[in-house]
Enzyme design. Structure first.
Site, PDB file in Angstrom:
ATOM      1  N   HIS A 162       0.817  -1.217   0.000  1.00 32.50           N
ATOM      2  CA  HIS A 162       0.000   0.000   0.000  1.00 32.50           C
ATOM      3  C   HIS A 162       0.852   1.268   0.000  1.00 32.50           C
ATOM      4  O   HIS A 162       0.353   2.340  -0.313  1.00 32.50           O
ATOM      5  CB  HIS A 162      -0.920   0.011   1.224  1.00 32.50           C
ATOM      6  CG  HIS A 162      -1.996  -1.032   1.131  1.00 32.50           C
ATOM      7  ND1 HIS A 162      -3.299  -0.732   0.841  1.00 32.50           N
ATOM      8  CD2 HIS A 162      -1.954  -2.383   1.255  1.00 32.50           C
ATOM      9  CE1 HIS A 162      -4.015  -1.841   0.798  1.00 32.50           C
ATOM     10  NE2 HIS A 162      -3.223  -2.864   1.052  1.00 32.50           N
ATOM     11  N   ASP A 370       3.649   9.673  -0.806  1.00 33.26           N
ATOM     12  CA  ASP A 370       2.480   8.941  -0.331  1.00 33.26           C
ATOM     13  C   ASP A 370       2.153   7.867  -1.353  1.00 33.26           C
ATOM     14  O   ASP A 370       2.156   8.150  -2.566  1.00 33.26           O
ATOM     15  CB  ASP A 370       1.289   9.909  -0.197  1.00 33.26           C
ATOM     16  CG  ASP A 370       0.295   9.462   0.871  1.00 33.26           C
ATOM     17  OD1 ASP A 370       0.175   8.250   1.090  1.00 33.26           O
ATOM     18  OD2 ASP A 370      -0.354  10.331   1.468  1.00 33.26           O
TER      19      ASP A 370
HETATM   20  P1  ADP Z   1      -2.863   6.904   5.333  1.00 34.84           P
HETATM   21  O1  ADP Z   1      -3.297   5.527   4.901  1.00 34.84           O
HETATM   22  O2  ADP Z   1      -1.407   7.149   5.203  1.00 34.84           O
HETATM   23  O3  ADP Z   1      -3.362   7.301   6.676  1.00 34.84           O
HETATM   24  P2  ADP Z   1      -4.776   7.948   3.334  1.00 34.84           P
HETATM   25  O4  ADP Z   1      -5.086   9.354   2.953  1.00 34.84           O
HETATM   26  O5  ADP Z   1      -4.542   7.037   2.189  1.00 34.84           O
HETATM   27  O6  ADP Z   1      -3.527   7.984   4.318  1.00 34.84           O
HETATM   28  O7  ADP Z   1      -5.960   7.337   4.174  1.00 34.84           O
HETATM   29  C1  ADP Z   1      -6.402   7.938   5.348  1.00 34.84           C
HETATM   30  C2  ADP Z   1      -7.789   7.436   5.695  1.00 34.84           C
HETATM   31  O8  ADP Z   1      -8.064   7.831   7.038  1.00 34.84           O
HETATM   32  C3  ADP Z   1      -8.872   8.060   4.823  1.00 34.84           C
HETATM   33  O9  ADP Z   1      -9.844   7.085   4.514  1.00 34.84           O
HETATM   34  C4  ADP Z   1      -9.462   9.151   5.706  1.00 34.84           C
HETATM   35  O10 ADP Z   1     -10.841   9.404   5.505  1.00 34.84           O
HETATM   36  C5  ADP Z   1      -9.254   8.588   7.085  1.00 34.84           C
HETATM   37  N1  ADP Z   1      -9.085   9.684   8.040  1.00 34.84           N
HETATM   38  C6  ADP Z   1      -8.180  10.667   8.023  1.00 34.84           C
HETATM   39  N2  ADP Z   1      -8.359  11.521   9.038  1.00 34.84           N
HETATM   40  C7  ADP Z   1      -9.413  11.077   9.712  1.00 34.84           C
HETATM   41  C8  ADP Z   1     -10.104  11.523  10.879  1.00 34.84           C
HETATM   42  N3  ADP Z   1      -9.726  12.605  11.561  1.00 34.84           N
HETATM   43  N4  ADP Z   1     -11.153  10.816  11.295  1.00 34.84           N
HETATM   44  C9  ADP Z   1     -11.532   9.703  10.635  1.00 34.84           C
HETATM   45  N5  ADP Z   1     -10.924   9.228   9.542  1.00 34.84           N
HETATM   46  C10 ADP Z   1      -9.882   9.898   9.094  1.00 34.84           C
HETATM   47  O1  F6P Z   2      -1.099   3.423   4.537  1.00 40.09           O
HETATM   48  C1  F6P Z   2      -0.441   2.518   5.339  1.00 40.09           C
HETATM   49  C2  F6P Z   2      -1.130   2.245   6.659  1.00 40.09           C
HETATM   50  O2  F6P Z   2      -0.453   1.231   7.335  1.00 40.09           O
HETATM   51  C3  F6P Z   2      -2.589   1.844   6.480  1.00 40.09           C
HETATM   52  O3  F6P Z   2      -2.759   0.488   6.161  1.00 40.09           O
HETATM   53  C4  F6P Z   2      -3.178   2.240   7.783  1.00 40.09           C
HETATM   54  O4  F6P Z   2      -4.565   2.444   7.696  1.00 40.09           O
HETATM   55  C5  F6P Z   2      -2.436   3.516   8.106  1.00 40.09           C
HETATM   56  O5  F6P Z   2      -1.173   3.399   7.466  1.00 40.09           O
HETATM   57  C6  F6P Z   2      -2.343   3.746   9.604  1.00 40.09           C
HETATM   58  O6  F6P Z   2      -1.324   2.980  10.155  1.00 40.09           O
HETATM   59  P1  F6P Z   2      -1.330   2.179  11.529  1.00 40.09           P
HETATM   60  O7  F6P Z   2      -1.943   0.845  11.239  1.00 40.09           O
HETATM   61  O8  F6P Z   2       0.117   2.092  11.871  1.00 40.09           O
HETATM   62  O9  F6P Z   2      -2.127   2.965  12.519  1.00 40.09           O
END
Ligand code: ADP
Ligand code: F6P
Length: 460
Positions: A162, A370
């Site tokens: 991912h 990212d």
């Molecule tokens: P990462 O996987 O690195 O966290 P992404 O942008 O790909 O980054 O995914 C983040 C996910 O977490 C998204 O589905 C987003 O809606 C969710 N998210 C981010 N901030 C919040 C929050 N404050 N509350 C709930 N969900 C959140």
């Molecule tokens: O995007 C990579 C990831 O490991 C996701 O699978 C996961 O939702 C997010 O980062 C948050 O990470 P963690 O599982 O360490 O809280």
């Protein structure tokens, strides 16, 4: 519809523990992330999810959730520290994200990573019926494909990364790089978010392991490992449904009113992670305020930053820096009752996030690197009104699909400032044209299409 049984193996189980009103322990499906992404493929013949339930100590017994059997893999305190916080999130995470922070190498973390990967492989081997498909997820479990193949040669094994997969120049820093590569190559199909990851694995297989590579295939002993790009997406229709509901529309208006009905709202939504470029974004905004190119209260920034991996050093430091910066900006540029930055440090449900997206004129997504960035896609999906503009880093995987966004290099502060101003001042007709084009693309490349494409390739 898939006929073979499926086992998903991921570091986390898609569940959250909650305490009911009567004080009993309950497990609920966790919102967002990997679960949402995989939901479309979880139906069909018996599906099992193998993963960690959070917490340390013995693994809990979990009920099936939405028809999916849950198998919890336990972690001890020390394993949590050395495998999850250590090797996964202080070695691999920074290294795979262009080493934007210095990766930390410790031999004992590698030992713990191996031990935990063996445990996941054993749990998957036990859970998988004969001939099942096993789909292993992400950087925490890169040794599992080969370990599982040793235990269960009858399985069809897939792996999907991912996060970004780095070029040889960076990957080769890993002291145990050959073992990690051999682990990955236990899969029949290794999937990445984009062609960069594919290309990097092919080069590494050649250079580190001396294997023969043809097109998108690697000859590994008597097997051929296929490698491909499968950009992940979101459940567009589901989010559109939420975003167009009257409650969400009303809530978006209320958010604007709560913010003092500013002319323009900028929004950032991120995990509090140093790869997300939050500091760069704040700095650009601070300079725009200092230059007088934007003014409070006409323009405000809402920054949602969910705490993450809080005991890992780089994350602690980041939180301190971000909070100091927000405090400084509010002290200098805020007015009574109108801060320059509204900083929210917590999780929201999907309705509230959708309302925030709908309230925001400019969504600012500026990661330094990212794998994909689902927030950018969520913003586009939520703009059922074709309103709003998206400022998106070139270094997010999503940038290769969301071409009509205002693309920025977050390291180029002046460029980012100019682009933010362009996005804030965008001609509404041009903004709507861009949003329409991005929404068209997203609809045909949603998470269902992603899962179907990956599983079809794996079964091929
Ligand atoms: P990462 O996987 O690195 O966290 P992404 O942008 O790909 O980054 O995914 C983040 C996910 O977490 C998204 O589905 C987003 O809606 C969710 N998210 C981010 N901030 C919040 C929050 N404050 N509350 C709930 N969900 C959140
Ligand atoms: O995007 C990579 C990831 O490991 C996701 O699978 C996961 O939702 C997010 O980062 C948050 O990470 P963690 O599982 O360490 O809280």
């Amino acid at each position: 519809m898939r006929e073979q049984p499926l086992v998903v193996v991921a570091n986390r189980l898609p569940v959250d523990e909650t305490i009911s009103e009567t004080g009993t322990r309950e497990w609920r499906r966790s919102p967002g992330g990997l679960v949402t992404a995989l939901r479309p493929v979880l139906g069909g013949a018996g599906t099992t999810w193998v993963g960690w339930a959070g917490g340390t100590g013995p693994a809990p017994e979990l009920p099936a959730i939405d028809g999916v059997t849950m198998r919890a893999v336990p972690l001890s305190d020390l394993e949590f520290e050395q495998y999850y916080e250590g090797f996964a999130n202080a070695t691999l995470w920074p290294l795979y994200h262009d080493a934007v922070e210095q990766p930390v190498f410790h031999r004992r973390w590698w030992e713990a990573y191996q031990t935990v990967n063996r445990r996941f492989a054993a749990a998957a081997a036990q859970a998988a019926p004969p001939g099942a498909i096993v789909w292993i997820q992400d950087y925490h479990l890169q040794l599992v494909p080969a370990l599982l193949r040793e235990l269960r040669p009858d399985l069809r094994i897939g792996f999907f990364m991912h996060i970004p997969f780095p070029p040889p120049e960076l990957f080769k820093q890993l002291p145990r790089r050959a073992e990690l590569l051999r682990g990955l190559l236990g899969a029949d199909l290794v999937g990445f978010q984009n062609s960069g990851g594919v290309h990097n694995l092919l080069r590494l297989a050649e250079r580190v392991l001396g294997l023969r590579v043809r097109h998108q295939e690697i000859e590994s002993g008597d097997r051929v490992v296929r490698v491909g790009a499968f950009p992940i997406s979101i459940d567009v229709a589901a989010l559109e449904g939420i975003a167009m509901s009257p409650q969400v529309e009303l809530r978006a208006e209320q958010i604007r009113a709560d913010l003092g009905n500013p002319q323009r709202i900028m929004l950032g939504v991120d995990r509090l992670d140093y790869t997300k470029g939050i500091e760069h974004r704040l700095k650009a905004y601070r300079e725009l305020l200092a230059d007088g190119r934007v003014k409070v209260p006409d323009t405000v920034l809402v920054q949602v930053a969910v705490p993450s991996r809080e005991r890992v050093g780089h994350y602690r430091l980041l939180r301190d820096k971000v909070e100091r910066e927000v405090g400084g900006m509010n002290g200098e540029y805020g007015r009574l009752g109108v801060p320059a930055v509204h900083y929210l440090n917590r999780s929201f449900d999907q309705e509230e996030l959708a309302a925030l997206y709908r309230a925001a004129d400019v969504m600012v997504v500026t990661p330094l690197r990212d794998g994909m960035n689902l927030v950018a896609k969520e913003y586009v999906a939520a703009r059922v009104d074709h309103g709003g503009t998206l400022v998106l880093s070139e270094f997010a995987g999503a940038a290769s699909e969301l071409r009509q966004a205002y693309l920025v290099n977050p390291h180029d502060l002046d460029g980012m400032k100019d682009t933010l101003v362009r996005a804030l001042d965008a001609d509404p007709l041009d903004a709507a044209r861009r949003m329409r084009a991005m929404r068209r693309n997203l609809r045909t490349h949603d998470v269902h299409a992603w899962a179907r494409a990956y599983l079809a390739a794996l079964q091929n």
